[in-house]
Design a protein around this motif. Structure first.
Motif, mmCIF file in Angstrom:
data_model
loop_
_atom_site.group_PDB
_atom_site.id
_atom_site.type_symbol
_atom_site.label_atom_id
_atom_site.label_comp_id
_atom_site.label_asym_id
_atom_site.label_seq_id
_atom_site.Cartn_x
_atom_site.Cartn_y
_atom_site.Cartn_z
ATOM 1 N N SER A 83 0.826 -1.203 0.000
ATOM 2 C CA SER A 83 0.000 0.000 0.000
ATOM 3 C C SER A 83 0.862 1.256 0.000
ATOM 4 O O SER A 83 0.585 2.223 -0.725
ATOM 5 N N GLU A 84 1.937 1.238 0.830
ATOM 6 C CA GLU A 84 2.847 2.390 0.870
ATOM 7 C C GLU A 84 3.533 2.593 -0.478
ATOM 8 O O GLU A 84 3.682 3.728 -0.946
ATOM 9 N N ASN A 85 3.952 1.482 -1.095
ATOM 10 C CA ASN A 85 4.599 1.583 -2.405
ATOM 11 C C ASN A 85 3.634 2.124 -3.457
ATOM 12 O O ASN A 85 4.030 2.906 -4.340
ATOM 13 N N GLN A 86 2.373 1.700 -3.378
ATOM 14 C CA GLN A 86 1.371 2.204 -4.316
ATOM 15 C C GLN A 86 1.154 3.701 -4.127
ATOM 16 O O GLN A 86 1.039 4.452 -5.105
ATOM 17 N N ASP A 87 1.104 4.129 -2.833
ATOM 18 C CA ASP A 87 0.959 5.569 -2.564
ATOM 19 C C ASP A 87 2.162 6.335 -3.116
ATOM 20 O O ASP A 87 2.011 7.420 -3.700
ATOM 21 N N HIS A 88 3.361 5.772 -2.893
ATOM 22 C CA HIS A 88 4.582 6.418 -3.378
ATOM 23 C C HIS A 88 4.577 6.484 -4.911
ATOM 24 O O HIS A 88 4.968 7.500 -5.501
ATOM 25 N N LEU A 89 4.126 5.389 -5.542
ATOM 26 C CA LEU A 89 4.051 5.353 -7.000
ATOM 27 C C LEU A 89 3.054 6.389 -7.518
ATOM 28 O O LEU A 89 3.312 7.070 -8.514
ATOM 29 N N THR A 90 1.922 6.520 -6.819
ATOM 30 C CA THR A 90 0.924 7.526 -7.195
ATOM 31 C C THR A 90 1.504 8.928 -7.091
ATOM 32 O O THR A 90 1.286 9.783 -7.960
ATOM 33 N N GLU A 91 2.274 9.161 -6.024
ATOM 34 C CA GLU A 91 2.918 10.476 -5.835
ATOM 35 C C GLU A 91 3.920 10.755 -6.958
ATOM 36 O O GLU A 91 4.000 11.869 -7.489
ATOM 37 N N ILE A 92 4.702 9.724 -7.311
ATOM 38 C CA ILE A 92 5.682 9.883 -8.396
ATOM 39 C C ILE A 92 4.971 10.203 -9.710
ATOM 40 O O ILE A 92 5.393 11.085 -10.467
ATOM 41 N N LYS A 93 3.872 9.484 -9.984
ATOM 42 C CA LYS A 93 3.115 9.743 -11.207
ATOM 43 C C LYS A 93 2.576 11.169 -11.230
ATOM 44 O O LYS A 93 2.601 11.846 -12.262
ATOM 45 N N SER A 94 2.089 11.616 -10.050
ATOM 46 C CA SER A 94 1.574 12.984 -9.956
ATOM 47 C C SER A 94 2.674 13.999 -10.220
ATOM 48 O O SER A 94 2.473 14.985 -10.946
ATOM 49 N N ASN A 95 3.856 13.755 -9.627
ATOM 50 C CA ASN A 95 4.992 14.666 -9.833
ATOM 51 C C ASN A 95 5.415 14.695 -11.305
ATOM 52 O O ASN A 95 5.723 15.756 -11.855
ATOM 53 N N LEU A 96 5.432 13.506 -11.922
ATOM 54 C CA LEU A 96 5.798 13.435 -13.334
ATOM 55 C C LEU A 96 4.792 14.205 -14.199
ATOM 56 O O LEU A 96 5.175 14.894 -15.143
ATOM 57 N N SER A 97 3.517 14.074 -13.832
ATOM 58 C CA SER A 97 2.487 14.788 -14.578
ATOM 59 C C SER A 97 2.671 16.294 -14.452
ATOM 60 O O SER A 97 2.553 17.036 -15.435
ATOM 61 N N GLN A 98 2.979 16.756 -13.224
ATOM 62 C CA GLN A 98 3.206 18.188 -13.009
ATOM 63 C C GLN A 98 4.440 18.659 -13.773
ATOM 64 O O GLN A 98 4.438 19.753 -14.368
ATOM 65 N N GLU A 99 5.494 17.841 -13.756
ATOM 66 C CA GLU A 99 6.714 18.213 -14.478
ATOM 67 C C GLU A 99 6.451 18.290 -15.982
ATOM 68 O O GLU A 99 6.977 19.184 -16.665
ATOM 69 N N GLU A 100 5.655 17.353 -16.499
ATOM 70 C CA GLU A 100 5.317 17.388 -17.919
ATOM 71 C C GLU A 100 4.537 18.660 -18.261
ATOM 72 O O GLU A 100 4.768 19.292 -19.298
ATOM 73 N N LYS A 101 3.610 19.032 -17.358
ATOM 74 C CA LYS A 101 2.833 20.252 -17.587
ATOM 75 C C LYS A 101 3.736 21.482 -17.552
ATOM 76 O O LYS A 101 3.626 22.387 -18.384
ATOM 77 N N GLN A 102 4.653 21.513 -16.554
ATOM 78 C CA GLN A 102 5.591 22.632 -16.460
ATOM 79 C C GLN A 102 6.485 22.699 -17.696
ATOM 80 O O GLN A 102 6.774 23.788 -18.212
ATOM 81 N N LYS A 103 6.900 21.516 -18.166
ATOM 82 C CA LYS A 103 7.736 21.477 -19.364
ATOM 83 C C LYS A 103 6.979 22.015 -20.565
ATOM 84 O O LYS A 103 7.526 22.787 -21.374
ATOM 85 N N LYS A 104 5.707 21.617 -20.690
ATOM 86 C CA LYS A 104 4.887 22.100 -21.813
ATOM 87 C C LYS A 104 4.697 23.616 -21.711
ATOM 88 O O LYS A 104 4.798 24.331 -22.718
ATOM 89 N N ASP A 105 4.399 24.100 -20.492
ATOM 90 C CA ASP A 105 4.211 25.543 -20.304
ATOM 91 C C ASP A 105 5.489 26.295 -20.669
ATOM 92 O O ASP A 105 5.437 27.360 -21.303
ATOM 93 N N LEU A 106 6.642 25.741 -20.243
ATOM 94 C CA LEU A 106 7.916 26.388 -20.546
ATOM 95 C C LEU A 106 8.173 26.401 -22.053
ATOM 96 O O LEU A 106 8.625 27.405 -22.616
ATOM 97 N N THR A 107 7.880 25.270 -22.696
ATOM 98 C CA THR A 107 8.059 25.189 -24.152
ATOM 99 C C THR A 107 7.165 26.198 -24.866
ATOM 100 O O THR A 107 7.606 26.874 -25.808
#
Length: 231
Positions: A83-107
């Motif tokens: 369960s903890e690993n799943q939560d951590h994985l969800t957090e990583i996915k969320s961070n990656l999604s935010q980074e992708e959005k920031q990258k798109k905004d920057l581009t």
């Protein structure tokens, strides 16, 4: 818990046997009693063997229960880690999604800046071209001005043009009357210096910007210098 229950049953059984033996002793003779004793001892031995056997089984059962509990705890811990690993994985996915959005905004921002820069370059290039064309027109008029107005035109630093009038002061024909002209960032004519100074120079500058009649502008300045020479 199971061991205590078994011991209670054994004590209860022994008490029943003693009561039975007392009653039997009062009724039957010695031989019968001996036979009964032998039977009792045989029963006690059988009960002891059976008791030991069940005691061993109960201990094995307790060990099995402990082992099952241990396995259950381990499974629970593994479930918690999953369960903890799943939560951590969800957090990583969320961070990656935010980074992708920031990258798109920057581009997108970089692309907008590039487009804005290209537009500014085009505007600057257009203004520079217009300024050069005006300077070229001024240079082409140089001979005409020199012949008709006694004017000398020089190109000086920062692409400025210096206009030198002579034959104005009748007392001193070689005395120079000078003004310097440039093209500003807006592409307009701008007088940067005037010797001797003329009070009407700002008015002449505004008029040539409105009419774009440069010949009239130069002629008016020469007239103003001439009028000044008589004062």
């Amino acid at each position: 818990m199971a061991n205590i229950k078994t011991e209670d049953e054994i004590m209860f059984f022994e008490r029943e046997m003693r009561e039975f033996w007392t009653k039997l002793k009062s009724i039957y003779g010695t031989e019968q009693i001996n036979q009964t004793l032998a039977l009792r001892d045989s029963c006690k031995e059988s009960i002891k063997v059976l008791s030991d056997k069940w005691s061993k089984k109960l201990k094995e059962g307790d060990l099995m229960i402990d082992k099952i509990q241990e396995y259950s705890n381990e499974i629970l811990q593994q479930s918690q880690r999953i369960s903890e690993n799943q939560d951590h994985l969800t957090e990583i996915k969320s961070n990656l999604s935010q980074e992708e959005k920031q990258k798109k905004d920057l581009t997108d921002s970089i692309q907008e800046l590039k487009e804005e820069l290209m537009k500014k370059k085009e505007i600057i290039s257009s203004k520079n071209k217009a300024a050069k064309e005006r300077v070229e027109r001024l240079c082409k008029s140089k001979v005409l001005f020199e012949e008709r107005l006694g004017l000398e035109i020089r190109r000086i630093h920062n692409d400025q043009l210096q206009f030198i009038f002579r034959h104005i002061d009748h007392k001193d024909p070689d005395k120079p009357y000078v003004f310097t002209l440039s093209i500003n960032e807006q592409g307009d004519y701008e007088v940067t210096s005037c010797t001797p100074p003329l009070d009407c120079i700002a008015e002449f500058q505004l008029k040539v910007r409105e009419t774009n009649n440069f010949s009239a502008f130069v002629a008016n300045i020469r007239k103003a210098f001439t009028a000044l020479s008589y004062k």
